[in-house]
Design a protein around this motif. Sequence first.
Motif, PDB file in Angstrom:
ATOM      1  N   ALA A   1       0.840  -1.201   0.000  1.00  0.00           N
ATOM      2  CA  ALA A   1       0.000   0.000   0.000  1.00  0.00           C
ATOM      3  C   ALA A   1       0.876   1.251   0.000  1.00  0.00           C
ATOM      4  N   HIS A   2       1.888   1.243   0.851  1.00  0.00           N
ATOM      5  CA  HIS A   2       2.800   2.385   0.975  1.00  0.00           C
ATOM      6  C   HIS A   2       3.452   2.727  -0.373  1.00  0.00           C
ATOM      7  N   GLU A   3       4.015   1.706  -1.013  1.00  0.00           N
ATOM      8  CA  GLU A   3       4.729   1.969  -2.270  1.00  0.00           C
ATOM      9  C   GLU A   3       3.761   2.345  -3.395  1.00  0.00           C
TER      10      GLU A   3
ATOM     11  N   GLY B   1       1.191   4.049  -2.920  1.00  0.00           N
ATOM     12  CA  GLY B   1       0.925   5.460  -2.620  1.00  0.00           C
ATOM     13  C   GLY B   1       1.956   6.356  -3.290  1.00  0.00           C
ATOM     14  N   HIS B   2       3.219   5.982  -3.178  1.00  0.00           N
ATOM     15  CA  HIS B   2       4.285   6.736  -3.868  1.00  0.00           C
ATOM     16  C   HIS B   2       4.018   6.749  -5.377  1.00  0.00           C
ATOM     17  N   ALA B   3       3.648   5.574  -5.877  1.00  0.00           N
ATOM     18  CA  ALA B   3       3.421   5.456  -7.324  1.00  0.00           C
ATOM     19  C   ALA B   3       2.284   6.376  -7.768  1.00  0.00           C
TER      20      ALA B   3
ATOM     21  N   ALA C   1       7.625  13.925   0.634  1.00  0.00           N
ATOM     22  CA  ALA C   1       7.692  12.731  -0.208  1.00  0.00           C
ATOM     23  C   ALA C   1       6.856  11.575   0.332  1.00  0.00           C
ATOM     24  N   GLU C   2       6.628  11.565   1.645  1.00  0.00           N
ATOM     25  CA  GLU C   2       5.887  10.444   2.225  1.00  0.00           C
ATOM     26  C   GLU C   2       4.384  10.724   2.384  1.00  0.00           C
ATOM     27  N   THR C   3       3.923  11.853   1.897  1.00  0.00           N
ATOM     28  CA  THR C   3       2.520  12.203   2.101  1.00  0.00           C
ATOM     29  C   THR C   3       1.584  11.145   1.526  1.00  0.00           C
ATOM     30  N   ALA C   4       1.775  10.836   0.237  1.00  0.00           N
ATOM     31  CA  ALA C   4       0.860   9.906  -0.436  1.00  0.00           C
ATOM     32  C   ALA C   4       1.007   8.478   0.086  1.00  0.00           C
ATOM     33  N   SER C   5       2.231   8.114   0.462  1.00  0.00           N
ATOM     34  CA  SER C   5       2.477   6.744   0.922  1.00  0.00           C
ATOM     35  C   SER C   5       1.884   6.515   2.314  1.00  0.00           C
ATOM     36  N   ILE C   6       2.145   7.456   3.229  1.00  0.00           N
ATOM     37  CA  ILE C   6       1.612   7.286   4.588  1.00  0.00           C
ATOM     38  C   ILE C   6       0.087   7.418   4.572  1.00  0.00           C
TER      39      ILE C   6
HETATM   40 ZN   LIG Z   1       8.116   5.782   1.567  1.00  0.00          ZN
END
Ligand SMILES: [Zn+2]
Length: 561
Positions: free
Chosen positions: A346-348, A350-352, A373-378
């Motif tokens: 899910a996290h990765e 999100g980055h994608a 950078a971690e907004t979408a992943s978290i």
């Molecule tokens: Zn990340």
Amino acid sequence: MLASLPEAIDAKSLNAWVEFVLKLQTTGEDARLILNFTEALMAQDVGDTVADAIAVEGNLYHSQWQDLRTRFEALSLNQSDQQWQLLLSDPRLEGIGFYLNELRKVARSKMPVELESLALELSVNGYHAWDQLYNKMAGELRADFEQDGKVSSLSMGQLATKMASPDRSIRQQAFEKMTQAWRTREDLAAMMLNSLGGFRLSLYGRRNWDSVIREPLVMCRMEEKTLDTMWKVVALETKRFQPYIDAKKKLLGIDKFRWYDEFAPCGSADRLYNFDEAGQFIIDNARTFSSDMADFFKMALEKRWVEAEDRPGKRAGAFCTRMGAFRETRVFMTYAGSYENLLTLAHELGHAYHGWVLKDKPHFAGIYPMNLAETASIFIETLVNDAALERTSDPQEKLMLLDQKLQRAYGMFTNLHCRYIFDRAFYDERANGAVSKDRLNELMVKAQKQAFGSLLDESGYHPLFWCSKLHFFISEIPLYNFPYTFGFLFAGGVYDRARKEGAEFADRYTALLAEAGSMTTEELAHKYLDVDLTQEDFWADAVNRALADVDEFVKMVNPSS
Ligand SMILES: [Zn+2]
């Protein structure tokens, strides 16, 4: 390519300048693509020497590109504001004005171009070499570990996984063996840290930069006041983890909470999820908030943008990488079926999705800072985790899910904070000369006392943490600690907004991600969340949210009280 560029911007030379900027953009994106692509190849087969060789060439291109950028920066300084404005007003450069202005502004505070270029060249074999040397040393370090009557030689990474064992004697042994191993390298690590820090301070001194915090703040496009306010609120509220730690102590049957107890598991989840099931679970839950996001996840999985096969020869860990002008992303991970794997997926993804949202933006507008950078992943990780929490009726699984959330928050408030305090203290002393290994240990314990307070027992500190944590040795990013805590709390704020406003927030969420590379962090928060990051309110809310599960966790451990 730079030689043919006219020195001054005017009506006649404008076209040449615009074309140069566009070329700088495409070559920058292409150089990145080579590095990203070869990294992906090497991750899926660590023995891929061909990719390795191409990466070396790619690094060369990239440093040439950086040099070109430095020279362009110098040229930008020779232009009046009016001339510069003429360039930016060209419609072909739409969307990248922020990047170009930032480049010019930062250049103003640097040394003359020849000196900057020299520093860049010398840093390859000086500055960054300390980082590489540290990684080699840490990678080769081994310790004998005894389990079930068998002794095996383990790497520091393997010892770290032992520190998440439910058996305390195993955690303790892993910690002690790791400490013993690092004792044998303490002198060398102190030398590396001092050299790296010394290089940094010399460079900053030559640029007349007054504080070590300046560069990471520029990299994060944020104000010092934002950072100070965040830490102030965090420091004030960290003690609210005490009931969680007390409950955890009870659950683990221990009376003193030590460094190696942090990752001790609580509860359990026997359930395994196959890859398709995990993907579907993520898609279905994403759809409750945004069909755009859910459709993207579906497409990325169907097009096999995720390399998740569990097979030998792959690198450990997970990442998402962007494929330059192709405007696609690729996710790398090893999927073995655990709940943790599901969350990583899910996290990765999100980055994608963040990369996907940026696909129509020019490259320079798509470079967002590490604190965002971690907004979408978290975001999606939290959404999926909450969905799993809502769904489960098994108390052991629920306990595990709550603990995962709290453990992460606890680390952001304490472990990351102690790294920041240590870094600041180290640089203060390094400015007056080399800092001895004994002093480094002292500074580290002092930082831990301050950051953890009574959460960590007096007998539970980790004086050699400065040796064992690679982040202290990363040359590319100074003080690589606060962006984690910032990113965690910021993503929590965004997620909270989505919970409150539901699907109506989805378009604003996508727009926030799309503009993460086009303005300062404070501007982004103001525009899309209507909050002022330099004020305590936002952080107080974020902290409350991070601590929200403490009560429930405590209640599950002490049902009668
Ligand atoms: Zn990340």
